[in-house]
Design an enzyme around this catalytic site. Sequence first.
Site, PDB file in Angstrom:
ATOM      1  N   LYS A 182       0.852  -1.190   0.000  1.00 51.23           N
ATOM      2  CA  LYS A 182       0.000   0.000   0.000  1.00 51.23           C
ATOM      3  C   LYS A 182       0.888   1.241   0.000  1.00 51.23           C
ATOM      4  O   LYS A 182       1.433   1.618   1.032  1.00 51.23           O
ATOM      5  CB  LYS A 182      -0.899   0.053   1.238  1.00 51.23           C
ATOM      6  N   GLY A 235       6.589   5.359   8.431  1.00 52.30           N
ATOM      7  CA  GLY A 235       5.720   6.532   8.452  1.00 52.30           C
ATOM      8  C   GLY A 235       5.783   7.199   9.809  1.00 52.30           C
ATOM      9  O   GLY A 235       6.791   7.087  10.524  1.00 52.30           O
ATOM     10  N   SER A 236       4.710   7.850  10.173  1.00 47.79           N
ATOM     11  CA  SER A 236       4.715   8.629  11.416  1.00 47.79           C
ATOM     12  C   SER A 236       4.568   7.726  12.641  1.00 47.79           C
ATOM     13  O   SER A 236       4.064   6.598  12.551  1.00 47.79           O
ATOM     14  CB  SER A 236       3.570   9.636  11.376  1.00 47.79           C
ATOM     15  N   VAL A 239       0.788   6.634  13.703  1.00 48.97           N
ATOM     16  CA  VAL A 239       0.209   5.575  12.862  1.00 48.97           C
ATOM     17  C   VAL A 239       0.985   4.267  13.062  1.00 48.97           C
ATOM     18  O   VAL A 239       0.398   3.194  13.213  1.00 48.97           O
ATOM     19  CB  VAL A 239       0.212   6.006  11.373  1.00 48.97           C
ATOM     20  N   GLY A 240       2.302   4.379  13.104  1.00 48.87           N
ATOM     21  CA  GLY A 240       3.129   3.165  13.231  1.00 48.87           C
ATOM     22  C   GLY A 240       2.791   2.380  14.487  1.00 48.87           C
ATOM     23  O   GLY A 240       2.657   1.150  14.444  1.00 48.87           O
ATOM     24  N   GLU A 257       9.334   1.675  11.149  1.00 47.61           N
ATOM     25  CA  GLU A 257      10.349   2.732  11.091  1.00 47.61           C
ATOM     26  C   GLU A 257       9.606   4.059  11.081  1.00 47.61           C
ATOM     27  O   GLU A 257       8.770   4.293  10.215  1.00 47.61           O
ATOM     28  CB  GLU A 257      11.244   2.578   9.858  1.00 47.61           C
ATOM     29  N   CYS A 291      13.235  11.427   6.922  1.00 47.60           N
ATOM     30  CA  CYS A 291      13.160  10.985   8.330  1.00 47.60           C
ATOM     31  C   CYS A 291      14.494  11.246   9.029  1.00 47.60           C
ATOM     32  O   CYS A 291      14.535  11.435  10.238  1.00 47.60           O
ATOM     33  CB  CYS A 291      12.798   9.517   8.400  1.00 47.60           C
ATOM     34  N   GLU A 392       8.713  16.345  15.787  1.00 51.15           N
ATOM     35  CA  GLU A 392       9.139  16.269  14.386  1.00 51.15           C
ATOM     36  C   GLU A 392       8.299  17.239  13.559  1.00 51.15           C
ATOM     37  O   GLU A 392       7.075  17.194  13.610  1.00 51.15           O
ATOM     38  CB  GLU A 392       8.938  14.838  13.860  1.00 51.15           C
TER      39      GLU A 392
HETATM   40  P1  NAD Z   1       1.950   8.530   7.766  1.00 51.29           P
HETATM   41  O1  NAD Z   1       2.131   7.760   9.021  1.00 51.29           O
HETATM   42  O2  NAD Z   1       0.837   9.501   7.692  1.00 51.29           O
HETATM   43  O3  NAD Z   1       1.703   7.518   6.555  1.00 51.29           O
HETATM   44  C1  NAD Z   1       2.564   6.452   6.268  1.00 51.29           C
HETATM   45  C2  NAD Z   1       1.780   5.368   5.571  1.00 51.29           C
HETATM   46  O4  NAD Z   1       0.796   4.864   6.470  1.00 51.29           O
HETATM   47  C3  NAD Z   1       1.026   5.854   4.339  1.00 51.29           C
HETATM   48  O5  NAD Z   1       0.991   4.832   3.372  1.00 51.29           O
HETATM   49  C4  NAD Z   1      -0.365   6.090   4.897  1.00 51.29           C
HETATM   50  O6  NAD Z   1      -1.384   6.022   3.934  1.00 51.29           O
HETATM   51  C5  NAD Z   1      -0.479   4.946   5.886  1.00 51.29           C
HETATM   52  N1  NAD Z   1      -1.486   5.165   6.929  1.00 51.29           N
HETATM   53  C6  NAD Z   1      -2.067   6.333   7.308  1.00 51.29           C
HETATM   54  N2  NAD Z   1      -2.969   6.098   8.288  1.00 51.29           N
HETATM   55  C7  NAD Z   1      -2.933   4.772   8.539  1.00 51.29           C
HETATM   56  C8  NAD Z   1      -3.609   3.928   9.467  1.00 51.29           C
HETATM   57  N3  NAD Z   1      -4.524   4.409  10.321  1.00 51.29           N
HETATM   58  N4  NAD Z   1      -3.306   2.611   9.481  1.00 51.29           N
HETATM   59  C9  NAD Z   1      -2.359   2.118   8.645  1.00 51.29           C
HETATM   60  N5  NAD Z   1      -1.705   2.859   7.732  1.00 51.29           N
HETATM   61  C10 NAD Z   1      -1.992   4.172   7.682  1.00 51.29           C
HETATM   62  O7  NAD Z   1       3.343   9.193   7.431  1.00 51.29           O
HETATM   63  P2  NAD Z   1       3.706  10.147   6.210  1.00 51.29           P
HETATM   64  O8  NAD Z   1       3.186  11.503   6.499  1.00 51.29           O
HETATM   65  O9  NAD Z   1       3.338   9.508   4.917  1.00 51.29           O
HETATM   66  O10 NAD Z   1       5.307  10.132   6.275  1.00 51.29           O
HETATM   67  C11 NAD Z   1       6.030  10.967   7.082  1.00 51.29           C
HETATM   68  C12 NAD Z   1       6.526  10.225   8.321  1.00 51.29           C
HETATM   69  O11 NAD Z   1       7.274   9.087   7.940  1.00 51.29           O
HETATM   70  C13 NAD Z   1       7.469  11.050   9.165  1.00 51.29           C
HETATM   71  O12 NAD Z   1       7.152  10.883  10.524  1.00 51.29           O
HETATM   72  C14 NAD Z   1       8.832  10.462   8.865  1.00 51.29           C
HETATM   73  O13 NAD Z   1       9.792  10.635   9.852  1.00 51.29           O
HETATM   74  C15 NAD Z   1       8.486   9.034   8.675  1.00 51.29           C
HETATM   75  N6  NAD Z   1       9.535   8.343   7.921  1.00 51.29           N
HETATM   76  C16 NAD Z   1      10.354   7.471   8.580  1.00 51.29           C
HETATM   77  C17 NAD Z   1      11.373   6.818   7.890  1.00 51.29           C
HETATM   78  C18 NAD Z   1      12.274   5.841   8.582  1.00 51.29           C
HETATM   79  O14 NAD Z   1      12.869   5.018   7.894  1.00 51.29           O
HETATM   80  N7  NAD Z   1      12.393   5.870   9.881  1.00 51.29           N
HETATM   81  C19 NAD Z   1      11.553   7.073   6.532  1.00 51.29           C
HETATM   82  C20 NAD Z   1      10.707   7.972   5.904  1.00 51.29           C
HETATM   83  C21 NAD Z   1       9.692   8.595   6.595  1.00 51.29           C
END
Ligand code: NAD
Length: 490
Positions: A182, A235-236, A239-240, A257, A291, A392
């Site tokens: 996804k 991701g964030s 959510v993670g 991550e 990130c 962040e």
């Molecule tokens: P996000 O958490 O909003 O989204 C990440 C993914 O999760 C997307 O595909 C999104 O559609 C999905 N998502 C959203 N809500 C969800 C839910 N309720 N259940 C399951 N999946 C859901 O993050 P973002 O805004 O897309 O990305 C930015 C974040 O990602 C920042 O916090 C950044 O630090 C982090 N990031 C971390 C790394 C790493 O390797 N540590 C790398 C890149 C980005």
Amino acid sequence: MANATNTETITVHNYIGGQWKEPATGRWVTCVNPARASEAVAQAPASDRADLDGAVASAEAARPSWRKLTGAQRGALLFKAADLLESRMEEIGRAMTREMGKTLGEAKGETARGAAILRYYAGEGMRPVGDVIPSTDADALMFTTRAPLGVVGVITPWNFPVAIPIWKMAPALIYGNAVVWKPALETSVTASLIMACFHDAGFPSGAVNMVIGDGAVIGQAIAEHPGIHGVTFTGSGAVGKRVGQTALARGAKYQLEMGGKNPIVIAADADLDLAVDATISGGLRSTGQKCTATSRVIVVRDVYEPFRAKLLEKVKALRVGDGLNADTWLGPCASRKQYETVLRYVDKGKEEGAELLVGGGRPEDPALADGYFVTPAVFDKVTPSMMIAREEIFGPVLALIEARDLEEAIALANDTEFGLSASLYTRDIASALKFMQESEAGLVRVNAETAGVELQAPFGGMKSSSSHSREQGQAAIEFYTSVKTVFIKP
Ligand code: NAD
């Protein structure tokens, strides 16, 4: 299959069982170019659980024969996908820039990185996977081998729309898993161009699938789906953690991550010119949306003023604009949501008493009025308790923090819930070793910017930046496989 050119709006499809499919809902979401919000880049599927069920069923059907292939056979397909990705670098790079705003140079560089990751894991198919362990039974052979998890769910963000999905899917596939991916809705054209490379490389139908939709719908459904045996998420943090809890509750393996609040420490003996360049590159490239981006700039008192003066001079000269223009250094924030978040933090920083030295507003150029642009910001007089020093931001904002000496600077660097990346500028080997030992970060870099990840090395955070697992390099095998200990007695 998507075809990214100029200003057209591309209709993106899901990729399930080797075929491009419309979402079961028949609904689509419009995604816009963050450099010109009136320009629609994509109609992306608003999929629902029925689409995900189809993808999981296809992956389940494909996985027995996929895992029976040799690593070399699976690797050959990854090599082909790498060649295709590389040959389509221009098209993919342009699509990425139109969708999420990073400069074309960065977008093409990331696509080249994607090809390199595919090749690295293609080679993994030929490398050892276990150990022979001496048994206490003289007649027996005891060894470890590895089994794939089964179907792996991959959830990825928009900020590295090629590199992150590939550094998850390539190891998942080479170790014999089937994949349901996804991608972030914002970068669905780039995602479909990646899928097209897998398709054209000749991957068997169902081995790799893609379902596009709202995170709360499809991402959540991946975490819950009983047919998905492992979930890898980037991701964030908020959510993670929910994804991890949901996967854990049903006994699935998971890997998270998440965010960072990465410090660069400037010691009194640092080469200030190099340190300024690393702060700018680490903090403001990709509009601060990495990130591993530098967010806190912790400068030892002796060099605080000269460092600040040099930093300001260079930040003021950075050119903000559409990432497709060759002279742009800094593109827009990737979405309206990101843009509003950045402006909110700029206001918060001012309210809390930090001094905004430069940037943090809209550029004056009327040609940029329709985009999500923010001029790169530098805050002075930031204290560790301020929100701009703790949370962040994920945007082009640097927070300058003064430290008495290196000891205090390291303590300040560690004073955060996050632990992804940390950097030090110094000429002293003892300071470098001290920083390496005391840094609470998964990635420690000396005389190099915070943002820099090599694909052959393990990557991941400490503290709340990660589920304490590691991605990339040979570390990836730990998540995408289970160890089997085998004892054979004739
Ligand atoms: P996000 O958490 O909003 O989204 C990440 C993914 O999760 C997307 O595909 C999104 O559609 C999905 N998502 C959203 N809500 C969800 C839910 N309720 N259940 C399951 N999946 C859901 O993050 P973002 O805004 O897309 O990305 C930015 C974040 O990602 C920042 O916090 C950044 O630090 C982090 N990031 C971390 C790394 C790493 O390797 N540590 C790398 C890149 C980005």
